[in-house]
Design a protein around this motif. Structure first.
Motif, PDB file in Angstrom:
ATOM      1  N   GLU A 425      18.476  16.365  12.835  1.00  0.00           N
ATOM      2  CA  GLU A 425      17.438  15.419  12.390  1.00  0.00           C
ATOM      3  C   GLU A 425      18.069  14.317  11.550  1.00  0.00           C
ATOM      4  OE1 GLU A 425      16.088  18.889   9.411  1.00  0.00           O
ATOM      5  OE2 GLU A 425      14.857  17.075   9.249  1.00  0.00           O
ATOM      6  N   ASP A 426      17.260  13.304  11.261  1.00  0.00           N
ATOM      7  CA  ASP A 426      17.716  12.198  10.400  1.00  0.00           C
ATOM      8  C   ASP A 426      17.540  12.650   8.952  1.00  0.00           C
ATOM      9  OD1 ASP A 426      16.606   8.741   9.812  1.00  0.00           O
ATOM     10  OD2 ASP A 426      18.230   9.967   8.958  1.00  0.00           O
ATOM     11  N   ALA A 427      18.487  13.470   8.516  1.00  0.00           N
ATOM     12  CA  ALA A 427      18.481  14.043   7.157  1.00  0.00           C
ATOM     13  C   ALA A 427      19.936  14.242   6.773  1.00  0.00           C
ATOM     14  CB  ALA A 427      17.748  15.390   7.165  1.00  0.00           C
ATOM     15  N   PRO A 428      20.231  14.479   5.468  1.00  0.00           N
ATOM     16  CA  PRO A 428      21.643  14.645   5.062  1.00  0.00           C
ATOM     17  C   PRO A 428      22.370  15.636   5.985  1.00  0.00           C
ATOM     18  CG  PRO A 428      20.226  14.630   3.138  1.00  0.00           C
ATOM     19  CD  PRO A 428      19.304  14.630   4.325  1.00  0.00           C
ATOM     20  N   HIS A 429      23.575  15.220   6.392  1.00  0.00           N
ATOM     21  CA  HIS A 429      24.405  16.027   7.307  1.00  0.00           C
ATOM     22  C   HIS A 429      23.657  16.397   8.580  1.00  0.00           C
ATOM     23  CE1 HIS A 429      26.998  16.070   3.888  1.00  0.00           C
ATOM     24  NE2 HIS A 429      26.253  16.905   3.192  1.00  0.00           N
ATOM     25  N   ALA A 430      22.737  15.541   8.996  1.00  0.00           N
ATOM     26  CA  ALA A 430      21.970  15.701  10.253  1.00  0.00           C
ATOM     27  C   ALA A 430      21.206  17.019  10.295  1.00  0.00           C
ATOM     28  CB  ALA A 430      22.900  15.590  11.464  1.00  0.00           C
ATOM     29  N   GLY A 431      20.929  17.586   9.107  1.00  0.00           N
ATOM     30  CA  GLY A 431      20.187  18.843   9.046  1.00  0.00           C
ATOM     31  C   GLY A 431      21.019  20.046   9.452  1.00  0.00           C
ATOM     32  N   PHE A 432      22.333  19.832   9.673  1.00  0.00           N
ATOM     33  CA  PHE A 432      23.221  20.952  10.060  1.00  0.00           C
ATOM     34  C   PHE A 432      23.474  21.874   8.883  1.00  0.00           C
ATOM     35  CE2 PHE A 432      26.736  23.348  11.568  1.00  0.00           C
ATOM     36  CZ  PHE A 432      27.774  23.247  10.654  1.00  0.00           C
ATOM     37  N   THR A 433      23.644  21.294   7.688  1.00  0.00           N
ATOM     38  CA  THR A 433      23.947  22.118   6.527  1.00  0.00           C
ATOM     39  C   THR A 433      23.373  21.487   5.262  1.00  0.00           C
ATOM     40  OG1 THR A 433      25.727  23.077   5.163  1.00  0.00           O
ATOM     41  CG2 THR A 433      26.161  20.930   6.141  1.00  0.00           C
ATOM     42  N   THR A 434      23.126  22.333   4.262  1.00  0.00           N
ATOM     43  CA  THR A 434      22.736  21.788   2.951  1.00  0.00           C
ATOM     44  C   THR A 434      23.989  21.705   2.063  1.00  0.00           C
ATOM     45  OG1 THR A 434      22.341  24.060   2.244  1.00  0.00           O
ATOM     46  CG2 THR A 434      20.429  22.823   3.077  1.00  0.00           C
ATOM     47  N   GLY A 435      25.133  22.124   2.632  1.00  0.00           N
ATOM     48  CA  GLY A 435      26.400  22.072   1.885  1.00  0.00           C
ATOM     49  C   GLY A 435      27.256  20.928   2.392  1.00  0.00           C
ATOM     50  N   ASP A 436      28.607  21.067   2.175  1.00  0.00           N
ATOM     51  CA  ASP A 436      29.534  20.052   2.682  1.00  0.00           C
ATOM     52  C   ASP A 436      30.060  20.516   4.031  1.00  0.00           C
ATOM     53  OD1 ASP A 436      30.782  19.458  -0.646  1.00  0.00           O
ATOM     54  OD2 ASP A 436      29.290  18.351   0.542  1.00  0.00           O
ATOM     55  N   PRO A 437      29.786  19.809   5.132  1.00  0.00           N
ATOM     56  CA  PRO A 437      30.203  20.283   6.457  1.00  0.00           C
ATOM     57  C   PRO A 437      31.716  20.401   6.575  1.00  0.00           C
ATOM     58  CG  PRO A 437      29.385  18.016   6.579  1.00  0.00           C
ATOM     59  CD  PRO A 437      29.123  18.501   5.187  1.00  0.00           C
ATOM     60  N   TRP A 438      32.179  21.419   7.330  1.00  0.00           N
ATOM     61  CA  TRP A 438      33.637  21.670   7.463  1.00  0.00           C
ATOM     62  C   TRP A 438      34.320  20.516   8.173  1.00  0.00           C
ATOM     63  CZ3 TRP A 438      36.271  22.347  12.181  1.00  0.00           C
ATOM     64  CH2 TRP A 438      35.459  22.394  13.305  1.00  0.00           C
ATOM     65  N   ILE A 439      33.533  19.753   8.960  1.00  0.00           N
ATOM     66  CA  ILE A 439      34.047  18.583   9.682  1.00  0.00           C
ATOM     67  C   ILE A 439      32.944  17.527   9.600  1.00  0.00           C
ATOM     68  CG2 ILE A 439      33.138  19.391  11.892  1.00  0.00           C
ATOM     69  CD1 ILE A 439      35.616  18.186  13.275  1.00  0.00           C
ATOM     70  N   ALA A 440      33.316  16.247   9.563  1.00  0.00           N
ATOM     71  CA  ALA A 440      32.314  15.195   9.310  1.00  0.00           C
ATOM     72  C   ALA A 440      31.273  15.122  10.430  1.00  0.00           C
ATOM     73  CB  ALA A 440      33.024  13.847   9.186  1.00  0.00           C
ATOM     74  N   VAL A 441      30.049  14.802  10.037  1.00  0.00           N
ATOM     75  CA  VAL A 441      28.950  14.596  10.992  1.00  0.00           C
ATOM     76  C   VAL A 441      29.075  13.176  11.554  1.00  0.00           C
ATOM     77  CG1 VAL A 441      26.429  14.406  11.190  1.00  0.00           C
ATOM     78  CG2 VAL A 441      27.435  16.175   9.736  1.00  0.00           C
ATOM     79  N   ASN A 442      28.790  13.021  12.836  1.00  0.00           N
ATOM     80  CA  ASN A 442      28.843  11.684  13.459  1.00  0.00           C
ATOM     81  C   ASN A 442      27.769  10.809  12.801  1.00  0.00           C
ATOM     82  OD1 ASN A 442      28.625   9.441  15.247  1.00  0.00           O
ATOM     83  ND2 ASN A 442      29.646  10.674  16.828  1.00  0.00           N
ATOM     84  N   PRO A 443      28.143   9.627  12.265  1.00  0.00           N
ATOM     85  CA  PRO A 443      27.154   8.794  11.555  1.00  0.00           C
ATOM     86  C   PRO A 443      25.978   8.359  12.437  1.00  0.00           C
ATOM     87  CG  PRO A 443      29.279   7.656  11.783  1.00  0.00           C
ATOM     88  CD  PRO A 443      29.493   9.043  12.243  1.00  0.00           C
ATOM     89  N   ASN A 444      26.097   8.502  13.778  1.00  0.00           N
ATOM     90  CA  ASN A 444      24.971   8.068  14.627  1.00  0.00           C
ATOM     91  C   ASN A 444      23.869   9.123  14.702  1.00  0.00           C
ATOM     92  OD1 ASN A 444      25.839   9.971  16.500  1.00  0.00           O
ATOM     93  ND2 ASN A 444      26.860   8.476  17.813  1.00  0.00           N
ATOM     94  N   TYR A 445      23.941  10.131  13.787  1.00  0.00           N
ATOM     95  CA  TYR A 445      22.903  11.171  13.821  1.00  0.00           C
ATOM     96  C   TYR A 445      21.531  10.585  13.494  1.00  0.00           C
ATOM     97  CZ  TYR A 445      22.747  11.251   8.683  1.00  0.00           C
ATOM     98  OH  TYR A 445      22.587  10.893   7.363  1.00  0.00           O
ATOM     99  N   LYS A 446      21.511   9.448  12.833  1.00  0.00           N
ATOM    100  CA  LYS A 446      20.196   8.867  12.481  1.00  0.00           C
ATOM    101  C   LYS A 446      19.402   8.510  13.743  1.00  0.00           C
ATOM    102  CE  LYS A 446      21.724   6.980   7.992  1.00  0.00           C
ATOM    103  NZ  LYS A 446      20.999   8.020   7.241  1.00  0.00           N
TER     104      LYS A 446
END
Ligand code: TEU
Ligand code: CA
Length: 558
Positions: A425-446
């Motif tokens: 979803e269009d939320a921090p870290h694309a809603g994948f995690t509430t922490g720091d993702p082990w690998i960066a989220v693609n900025p086009n998740y919005k």
């Protein structure tokens, strides 16, 4: 042709590390997957292929297993696994596990024992050889992840073989104790109620006894002629089938580097009692400037030639798997389609049409159903995958190529393109995690995310959902014959599928230009089952928009 559930199924591959984080540590896990099963049920898939979830030091993100019958700490517990399996079965979704038995982790107890002494009972679980002398390994073979395929071990002053990382020692399948131990482990998982296995580099488990130098391929020799499709591979798979696979109603797919259609008829033949199907690498390994690393597109005529050969040579004899990408490949829409904003959506739908109307079991890699794209890597520090990290060092840092030469090629093919977090979803870290993702989220998740697409009937997600429904409704999709048309076109992939009185015409434009196509007269008045653009289908010659795709259906008279 025998009808079976795995021929009619659509498989969805989950890379657990990047699918959904259930506990906020930035790493995907089993509870996260369980929480997302309704999304997969809504998509309409039948089977989940779960990339490895077993205990592992994660040198190769779980493809280096230290305990086949325990769950990786980061992913949760065996109770979490049982909960996932039950929740999936409650939704009519099967789970196929990733079987990685060409090699183990060097932290597996078998290897810990094996390296202790030359007379240890586990010594011959692995492949040990004397060096050539003068500090030279037994031969010149290279590892897939860079460097020599041999690692010197001080304890016994010998080398062990590792076709992948030095922390992934190859098992010695010529040792019946190894085969028995693997078959016992497989039985243990089948007794838990899993629904099959995807078998990692299974074409590599039988090696020749003699291990001479290979033909030089860059800095190292090529060991493939001695390590792939080896002398006993079919004996071992028939033994596996007899002792395990044939005793359960399960699905098996072999990951078989270097397989050909001829060999596939043996590996995945209707009556050869080995596997149900194989992944072929002719398409995804085509091309390459510096080894596998390239930013070149595969010519459409070559793509059509490869896929057509597999469609026609296996028909009625063996079963195809169908895939554009997986956790080892770049994102399909970036590689085979066009991920520029104007064309991403429509070309992703075109690719889906092209693949899902072919004969074989289709595999959807997580995020492919959203049209997720390659990642905009900025520097080598962005990489997490051992293959990309080592390749940049071997090709660039060690001075063979300049950064400018190599960078476009490594970012186009890096496996990390497929391993950035699922975009929910269009939320921090694309809603994948509430922490720091082990690998960066693609900025086009919005713009590209499951929440937006499940709510939009015109999305890539809903297009995949419709294709899956078509497969369920029209037997011609699963069991029909295949015929390529317009073989020499570099713009259009056009083919028919035929079964008794049903016939499909599949038209896919692979170009960003307008073009046109002549519709065979027999399809005049045919109905359109699915299309990624508006058009009318009662014309003999049709104008096509960039990346236009559609499927016409006709029923011939009795
Ligand atoms: O991949 C085997 C394999 O052939 C890959 O090395 C692939 O060819 C390459 O990554 C594409 O350039 C399997 C698993 O799918 C992969 O993730 C593992 O790294 C590898 O085996 C070792 O287990
Ligand atoms: Ca987690």
């Amino acid at each position: 042709m025998k009808k079976t559930w795995w021929k009619e199924a659509v498989v969805y591959q989950i890379y657990p590390r990047s699918f959904m984080d259930g506990n906020g540590d930035g790493i995907g896990d089993l509870p996260g997957i369980t929480d997302r099963l309704d999304y997969l049920k809504y998509l309409g898939i039948d089977v989940i292929w779960l990339s490895p979830v077993y205990k592992s030091p994660n040198d190769d993100n779980g493809y280096d297993i230290s305990d086949y019958q325990a769950i990786m700490d980061e992913f949760g517990t065996m109770e979490d696994f049982d909960a996932l399996l039950n929740a999936a079965h409650e939704r009519g979704i099967k789970i196929v596990m990733d079987l990685v038995v060409n090699h183990t982790s060097d932290e597996h107890k078998w290897f810990v024992e094996s390296r202790k002494s030359t007379d240890n009972p586990y010594r011959d679980y692995y492949i040990w050889r004397e060096g050539k002398g003068g500090g030279l390994p037994p031969n010149n073979w290279g590892s897939s992840f860079g460097g020599s395929a041999w690692e010197y071990d001080e304890e016994t002053s010998m080398y062990y073989l590792h076709l992948f990382s030095r922390k992934q020692p190859d098992l010695n399948w010529d040792n019946p104790a190894v085969r028995d131990a693997v078959f016992a482990m497989m039985t243990w998982w089948c007794e838990k109620g899993i629904d099959g296995f995807r078998m990692d580099v299974i074409s590599m488990i039988s090696k020749t006894k003699e291990m001479p130098d290979g033909a030089l391929n860059g800095l190292y020799g090529n060991g493939d002629p001695y390590c792939v499709n080896g002398p006993h591979i079919h004996d071992y798979l028939r033994e596996m089938n007899e002792k395990v696979l044939s005793r359960y109603d399960i699905m098996t797919v072999g990951e078989t580097p270097c397989v050909t259609p001829e060999l596939a008829k043996q590996y995945a033949g209707e009556d050869t009692h080995e596997l149900n199907m194989v992944f072929q690498f002719e398409l995804v390994d085509a091309g390459g400037k510096y080894g596998k690393w390239t930013d070149e597109k595969i010519p459409l005529t070559l793509l059509k030639k490869i896929l057509s050969r597999w469609q026609t040579e296996l028909y009625g004899k063996a079963w195809n798997s169908l895939f554009w990408d997986n956790h080892d490949q770049p994102r399909a829409v970036s590689r085979f389609g066009d991920d520029r904003p104007a064309y991403r959506d429509v070309s992703a739908k075109m690719l889906a049409t092209c693949l899902h109307m072919l004969q074989g079991t289709p595999y959807i890699y997580q995020g492919e159903e959203l049209g997720m794209t390659n990642y905009p890597f900025k520097s080598p520090e962005d990489f997490r995958d051992i293959e990309s990290v080592n390749a940049y060092k071997e090709w660039c840092t060690d001075g063979r190529l300049s950064h400018e030469q190599f960078w476009p090629c490594i970012i186009a093919k890096s496996r990390d393109n497929a391993r950035t977090p699922m975009q929910w979803e269009d939320a921090p870290h694309a809603g994948f995690t509430t922490g720091d993702p082990w690998i960066a989220v693609n900025p086009n998740y919005k713009e590209i995310n499951a929440k937006a697409e499940t709510a939009d009937e015109t999305s890539v997600f809903h297009y995949y959902k419709k294709l899956i429904q078509l497969r369920k409704k029209y037997p011609v999709v699963v069991y029909g014959t295949y015929q390529l048309l317009l073989e020499d076109s570099e713009e259009l992939y056009v083919y028919t599928r035929t079964l008794d009185q049903e016939e499909l015409l599949v038209v896919c434009s692979f170009t960003d230009q307008e073009t046109e196509v002549t519709i065979p007269a027999v399809f005049a008045g045919a109905s359109c089952l699915i299309a990624n653009r508006e058009n009318t289908y009662d014309q003999e010659t049709m104008r096509l928009q960039p990346y236009e795709a559609f499927v016409l259906y006709r029923k011939t008279e009795e």
